[in-house]
Design a protein around this motif. Structure first.
Motif, PDB file in Angstrom:
ATOM      1  N   VAL A   1       0.912  -1.238  -0.085  1.00 12.41           N
ATOM      2  CA  VAL A   1       0.009  -0.181   0.147  1.00 12.41           C
ATOM      3  C   VAL A   1       0.767   1.320  -0.099  1.00 12.41           C
ATOM      4  N   ASN A   2       2.095   1.138   0.750  1.00 12.51           N
ATOM      5  CA  ASN A   2       2.840   2.279   0.940  1.00 12.51           C
ATOM      6  C   ASN A   2       3.481   2.759  -0.408  1.00 12.51           C
ATOM      7  N   LEU A   3       4.038   1.770  -0.994  1.00 14.54           N
ATOM      8  CA  LEU A   3       4.749   1.902  -2.255  1.00 14.54           C
ATOM      9  C   LEU A   3       3.755   2.253  -3.397  1.00 14.54           C
ATOM     10  N   THR A   4       2.554   1.560  -3.616  1.00  7.02           N
ATOM     11  CA  THR A   4       1.667   1.865  -4.534  1.00  7.02           C
ATOM     12  C   THR A   4       1.211   3.563  -4.225  1.00  7.02           C
ATOM     13  N   THR A   5       0.613   3.980  -3.240  1.00 11.95           N
ATOM     14  CA  THR A   5       0.281   5.067  -3.045  1.00 11.95           C
ATOM     15  C   THR A   5       1.168   6.185  -3.086  1.00 11.95           C
ATOM     16  N   SER A   6       2.455   5.744  -2.633  1.00 12.19           N
ATOM     17  CA  SER A   6       3.510   6.833  -2.628  1.00 12.19           C
ATOM     18  C   SER A   6       3.526   7.272  -4.353  1.00 12.19           C
ATOM     19  N   ILE A   7       4.197   6.200  -4.890  1.00 11.71           N
ATOM     20  CA  ILE A   7       4.275   6.648  -6.502  1.00 11.71           C
ATOM     21  C   ILE A   7       3.027   7.313  -7.142  1.00 11.71           C
ATOM     22  N   MET A   8       2.078   6.948  -6.839  1.00 14.88           N
ATOM     23  CA  MET A   8       0.887   7.283  -7.563  1.00 14.88           C
ATOM     24  C   MET A   8       0.570   8.823  -7.039  1.00 14.88           C
ATOM     25  N   ILE A   9       0.556   9.157  -5.978  1.00 11.36           N
ATOM     26  CA  ILE A   9       0.379  10.409  -5.484  1.00 11.36           C
ATOM     27  C   ILE A   9       1.678  11.247  -6.054  1.00 11.36           C
ATOM     28  N   ALA A  10       2.663  11.081  -5.693  1.00 11.57           N
ATOM     29  CA  ALA A  10       3.936  11.588  -5.957  1.00 11.57           C
ATOM     30  C   ALA A  10       4.022  11.977  -7.394  1.00 11.57           C
ATOM     31  N   LYS A  11       3.384  11.088  -8.493  1.00  8.07           N
ATOM     32  CA  LYS A  11       3.505  11.534  -9.775  1.00  8.07           C
ATOM     33  C   LYS A  11       2.655  12.703 -10.005  1.00  8.07           C
TER      34      LYS A  11
END
Length: 516
Positions: free
Chosen positions: A386-396
């Motif tokens: 969850v952390n990796l997926t949401t971090s990348i998606m929101i950071a983009k």
């Protein structure tokens, strides 16, 4: 000495030690940025994260065996303690070797984690190798630390670490001031790690002479089964926990560069300093809670949990609010300068993450002390994904702040409620709803105190920057603590806190009289 007395002693020494470590650490960081390029801060943060990932080799063996030591130590069952420490010693020799070999093996590929290697960084592969040596050395003696902790003598570790840290940083400051040599700086770090572990190893040998005896005892099957079961659970906890904790630095280095990672690492240092002080409280209590859990009922455990969580909630609120109000003024005015500031919105998310992480500490401490890792063994893996997926998606979409928002989402929707459910069900014999009610009341108190404090501080705008900072410090000291005292002054938890402080003061007075 009673369990309570040992806890108070451990907490007191830990608090004093952490304050000294923090003060010398801030001075050392100031000297660091004066004599080395800013990118070196990013290198420190990146390589620390990479070595944290390599420490997966530990696989949670330490906490699993430490938990198994509580009962035999309480019952003075020396043969079982000897058998457990023998397993511990062999395991950590293997772990240290694996970390060393694996760390050296990926050395040629280290630059793939860096957006662009700055010209100011020379010999980056050799720098990384020194980080590997420092980490691997720590495993060859550290297994005896767990015995010291399990015997409720954590203050030994704190005292030795504090002295070693102060000496190391003093020498590092001199090295930077006179040579600006980063390799000598890291060499002193390795020497300090080795010396600290060697001293603690010798101390353990003196206090527990049976460590040197030849071990012929075979560990009983039921204890071995318990150890193996806990290790299996801790493997998942280690994988997930490291993935969550190290993801932010790796993503920042890869997509935003070492310079920004260096700026963030300064804020990380402040957050880590406060976490170390509050965390030392829980580290000092873990063995006592483990001893408590081996002898007391869930009802008494619930009472103890509520008292400790009350203190934790108060600390988390006070520290979080103070960090949000004071961190940027501190960095700009008293420490590094305005070129090292992060934006207010990023700071807000970092403070929220700090608060959420801090209020988890009570549950995590009970979970470790009671050996409950098996019951939420899949939670860390889910949290990491969850952390990796949401971090990348929101950071983009939103930039750097998205990396930190991913952590916020993970804490709220995965970590907090799952850990609360496990502790309340398997340790306290209470429902998940009881935990959620407690958690929501704590969040409400944090928001109330924070809103009032920020509002009051917004009116502090004198012409004198230093005076503004002092007045805001007073507001942070008085408002959150005042609201907590007024709200909870008649509760059992507040009375227990008063009694604890009374015991500490009485103990200090008795110690003073004995010296006189």
């Amino acid at each position: 000495m009673s369990r309570t007395s040992k806890s108070i002693r451990n907490v007191t020494v830990a608090a004093i030690g952490q304050v000294l470590v923090i003060l010398i650490g801030f001075v050392a960081r100031k000297i660091f940025v004066m004599f080395l390029a800013d990118e070196y801060l990013g290198v420190n943060g990146l390589f620390t994260s990479i070595l944290t990932v390599l420490s997966l080799a530990e696989l949670g063996i330490g906490p699993a065996i430490t938990f198994s030591l509580y009962k035999p130590l309480a019952e003075n069952d020396i043969p079982v303690c000897q058998a457990l420490m023998q397993i511990f010693r062999k395991a950590y020799l293997v772990i240290g070797s694996v970390v060393l070999i694996a760390g050296l093996a990926i050395s040629p590929f280290i630059t793939i984690f860096i957006k662009e290697v700055p010209n100011s960084i020379k010999g980056i592969h050799w720098i990384y190798i020194l980080f590997v040596l420092n980490t691997s050395i720590s495993y060859f003696f550290s297994y005896k630390r767990s015995l010291i902790t399990a015997s409720q003598n954590h203050y030994w570790i704190v005292a030795v670490h504090t002295i070693a840290f102060i000496v190391m940083n003093g020498l590092q400051i001199l090295v930077l001031a006179f040579t600006s040599n980063y390799f000598l700086f890291l060499g002193l770090q390795i020497l300090s790690t080795f010396s600290e572990n060697l001293i603690l190893s010798r101390k353990a040998d003196r206090e527990f002479p049976w460590l040197k005896e030849k071990v012929d005892t075979k560990l009983p099957d039921y204890i071995m089964h318990e150890v193996v079961r806990n290790i299996k659970a801790m493997i998942l906890h280690r994988v997930g926990g490291i993935a969550v904790d190290s993801t932010d630095n790796l993503l920042i280095s890869k997509f935003f560069g070492l310079l920004f990672l260096g700026l963030y690492s300064n804020y990380q240092m402040i957050f880590f300093a406060i976490k170390s002080v509050t965390g030392s409280f829980f580290s000092s209590l873990t063995a006592s809670i483990g001893n408590f859990g081996a002898q007391e009922t869930p009802t008494k455990a619930n009472e103890l949990y509520r008292k400790i969580q009350f203190i934790n909630s108060w600390l988390a609120s006070f520290c979080g609010i103070s960090l949000f109000v004071l961190m940027n003024p501190f960095v700009e005015t008293l420490w590094l300068g305005k070129d090292y500031l992060l934006s207010k919105d990023i700071l807000l998310v970092l403070v929220v993450n700090f608060y959420l992480n801090t209020i988890r500490r009570t549950g995590l401490t009970f979970k470790e002390a009671y050996g409950l890792a098996w019951h939420d063994r899949y939670k860390p893996v889910i949290a990491a994904l969850v952390n990796l997926t949401t971090s990348i998606m929101i950071a983009k979409k939103f930039g750097i702040i998205g990396v930190f928002l991913g952590t916020t989402i993970t804490e709220i929707f995965v970590n907090i409620w799952v850990e609360g459910h496990v502790v309340f069900k398997y340790c306290l014999n209470r429902s998940t709803w009881d935990f959620l009610k407690l958690f929501l009341s704590e969040i409400g108190m944090f928001l109330l105190c924070g809103s009032v404090t920020v509002l009051v501080c917004s009116f502090i705008t004198t012409e004198f920057i230093f005076l503004n900072f002092v007045l805001k410090c007073l507001a942070c000291l008085l408002i959150p603590n005042g609201v907590f005292m007024l709200t909870y002054r008649k509760t059992k938890e507040f009375q227990a806190l008063k009694d604890m402080f009374g015991s500490v003061i009485l103990g200090l007075r008795e110690g003073k009289h004995r010296k006189l």
